[in-house]
Motif scaffolding. Structure first.
Motif, PDB file in Angstrom:
ATOM      1  N   TYR A  13       0.835  -1.207   0.000  1.00  0.00           N
ATOM      2  CA  TYR A  13       0.000   0.000   0.000  1.00  0.00           C
ATOM      3  C   TYR A  13       0.867   1.253   0.000  1.00  0.00           C
ATOM      4  CZ  TYR A  13      -4.018  -2.983   0.973  1.00  0.00           C
ATOM      5  OH  TYR A  13      -5.001  -3.935   0.896  1.00  0.00           O
ATOM      6  N   LEU A  14       1.977   1.206   0.728  1.00  0.00           N
ATOM      7  CA  LEU A  14       2.888   2.353   0.757  1.00  0.00           C
ATOM      8  C   LEU A  14       3.506   2.583  -0.618  1.00  0.00           C
ATOM      9  CD1 LEU A  14       4.394   4.541   2.334  1.00  0.00           C
ATOM     10  CD2 LEU A  14       6.123   2.820   2.924  1.00  0.00           C
ATOM     11  N   HIS A  15       3.890   1.511  -1.293  1.00  0.00           N
ATOM     12  CA  HIS A  15       4.442   1.640  -2.647  1.00  0.00           C
ATOM     13  C   HIS A  15       3.412   2.238  -3.600  1.00  0.00           C
ATOM     14  CE1 HIS A  15       8.155  -0.162  -1.580  1.00  0.00           C
ATOM     15  NE2 HIS A  15       7.731  -1.422  -1.516  1.00  0.00           N
ATOM     16  N   TYR A  16       2.183   1.774  -3.506  1.00  0.00           N
ATOM     17  CA  TYR A  16       1.130   2.330  -4.352  1.00  0.00           C
ATOM     18  C   TYR A  16       0.912   3.808  -4.056  1.00  0.00           C
ATOM     19  CZ  TYR A  16      -0.665  -1.749  -6.845  1.00  0.00           C
ATOM     20  OH  TYR A  16      -0.819  -2.802  -7.713  1.00  0.00           O
ATOM     21  N   LEU A  17       0.972   4.174  -2.793  1.00  0.00           N
ATOM     22  CA  LEU A  17       0.775   5.569  -2.414  1.00  0.00           C
ATOM     23  C   LEU A  17       1.867   6.455  -3.004  1.00  0.00           C
ATOM     24  CD1 LEU A  17      -0.970   7.503  -0.709  1.00  0.00           C
ATOM     25  CD2 LEU A  17       0.572   7.057   1.206  1.00  0.00           C
ATOM     26  N   ILE A  18       3.103   5.992  -2.946  1.00  0.00           N
ATOM     27  CA  ILE A  18       4.215   6.775  -3.500  1.00  0.00           C
ATOM     28  C   ILE A  18       4.093   6.875  -5.014  1.00  0.00           C
ATOM     29  CG2 ILE A  18       6.720   6.836  -3.822  1.00  0.00           C
ATOM     30  CD1 ILE A  18       6.975   5.472  -1.078  1.00  0.00           C
ATOM     31  N   GLY A  19       3.844   5.737  -5.672  1.00  0.00           N
ATOM     32  CA  GLY A  19       3.748   5.740  -7.128  1.00  0.00           C
ATOM     33  C   GLY A  19       2.585   6.577  -7.639  1.00  0.00           C
ATOM     34  N   LEU A  20       1.424   6.424  -7.029  1.00  0.00           N
ATOM     35  CA  LEU A  20       0.264   7.201  -7.463  1.00  0.00           C
ATOM     36  C   LEU A  20       0.435   8.680  -7.156  1.00  0.00           C
ATOM     37  CD1 LEU A  20      -2.632   4.794  -6.407  1.00  0.00           C
ATOM     38  CD2 LEU A  20      -1.723   5.196  -8.691  1.00  0.00           C
ATOM     39  N   GLY A  21       1.120   8.969  -6.056  1.00  0.00           N
ATOM     40  CA  GLY A  21       1.391  10.374  -5.750  1.00  0.00           C
ATOM     41  C   GLY A  21       2.243  11.031  -6.823  1.00  0.00           C
ATOM     42  N   LEU A  22       3.256  10.311  -7.295  1.00  0.00           N
ATOM     43  CA  LEU A  22       4.092  10.846  -8.373  1.00  0.00           C
ATOM     44  C   LEU A  22       3.305  10.997  -9.668  1.00  0.00           C
ATOM     45  CD1 LEU A  22       7.353   8.782  -7.748  1.00  0.00           C
ATOM     46  CD2 LEU A  22       7.105  11.250  -7.492  1.00  0.00           C
ATOM     47  N   MET A  23       2.457  10.021  -9.966  1.00  0.00           N
ATOM     48  CA  MET A  23       1.743  10.025 -11.232  1.00  0.00           C
ATOM     49  C   MET A  23       0.658  11.100 -11.302  1.00  0.00           C
ATOM     50  SD  MET A  23       1.421   5.888 -11.738  1.00  0.00           S
ATOM     51  CE  MET A  23       0.226   6.034 -13.056  1.00  0.00           C
ATOM     52  N   PHE A  24      -0.074  11.269 -10.211  1.00  0.00           N
ATOM     53  CA  PHE A  24      -1.258  12.133 -10.268  1.00  0.00           C
ATOM     54  C   PHE A  24      -1.049  13.518  -9.652  1.00  0.00           C
ATOM     55  CE2 PHE A  24      -3.037   7.888 -10.737  1.00  0.00           C
ATOM     56  CZ  PHE A  24      -3.922   8.078 -11.787  1.00  0.00           C
ATOM     57  N   PHE A  25      -0.013  13.674  -8.847  1.00  0.00           N
ATOM     58  CA  PHE A  25       0.204  14.966  -8.204  1.00  0.00           C
ATOM     59  C   PHE A  25       1.511  15.620  -8.637  1.00  0.00           C
ATOM     60  CE2 PHE A  25      -2.581  12.584  -5.351  1.00  0.00           C
ATOM     61  CZ  PHE A  25      -3.627  13.474  -5.215  1.00  0.00           C
ATOM     62  N   GLY A  26       2.226  14.982  -9.565  1.00  0.00           N
ATOM     63  CA  GLY A  26       3.438  15.594 -10.074  1.00  0.00           C
ATOM     64  C   GLY A  26       3.183  16.849 -10.880  1.00  0.00           C
TER      65      GLY A  26
END
Length: 206
Positions: A13-26
């Motif tokens: 879940y932490l990995h998904y949070l980091i990856g999605l944060g980069l993808m959608f909030f970059g």
């Protein structure tokens, strides 16, 4: 055991949070010259997808990247989906997996694996066995498609590893898979009219 599963699930879940944060909030990061805001967004989407490919499921990460690119305004979602599906490499992989799945289901893969394992020259010589598969892939890639022959030899290699009791994470498994890959790379470059050679010649000409 349950604590270990809960811990591994929390890490996912932490990995998904980091990856999605980069993808959608970059997109909210300030651009750095010479990058434009769209360029920064595309870069963060790429980094986020690569991160998810490494630590989570590659299929889910790829599908989420379609949504992220569509939200960035770079391309409509249907155009992204059409470009991804119609790509020649995707089609080759799709039909290749169907073909190799048929080979595995009919029992041909273990037969080929046993043929390699029954050669006397490899008895007690694991590196000779790796070299034999490398040379086989080299010859196949020189005569045909490098991508398809590599996938074909990988199915045989995994059948061999399963029969010998090796896991995919073992060192010998990694050496065997990489050896086949390098054999395909060299075989794909030996003919002067094949794709990799033409790409290299075009780069030198440019």
């Amino acid at each position: 055991m349950s604590n270990t599963k809960e811990k591994s699930g929390s890490i996912i879940y932490l990995h998904y949070l980091i990856g999605l944060g980069l993808m959608f909030f970059g997109r909210f990061l300030p651009p750095i010259d010479p990058l434009t805001p769209l360029g920064v967004n595309m870069l963060t989407i790429f980094v986020g997808v690569a991160y998810l490919w490494i630590f989570t499921d590659s299929i889910a990460a790829s599908l989420l990247s379609f949504v992220a690119i569509a939200l960035s305004g770079y391309m409509p979602f249907m155009d992204i989906l059409g470009a991804a599906i119609s790509d020649s490499i995707v089609l080759v992989l799709l039909f290749g997996f169907i073909f190799f799945g048929s080979i595995m289901s009919c029992g041909l893969t273990p037969y080929i694996a046993n043929f390699f394992l029954s050669r006397k020259i490899i008895e007690g010589r694991p590196l000779v066995f790796v070299g034999m598969l490398m040379l086989t892939e080299f010859a196949l890639a020189a005569m045909g498609s490098q991508l398809m022959t590599t996938l074909f030899m990988w199915t045989i290699a995994y059948a061999v590893l399963d029969s010998l009791g090796y896991k995919k994470t073992d060192t010998f498994s990694a050496v065997l898979i990489l050896g086949i890959f390098f054999g395909g790379c060299y075989g794909g470059c030996i003919m002067p009219f094949k794709g990799p050679v033409l790409i290299a010649i075009g780069a030198f000409e440019a």
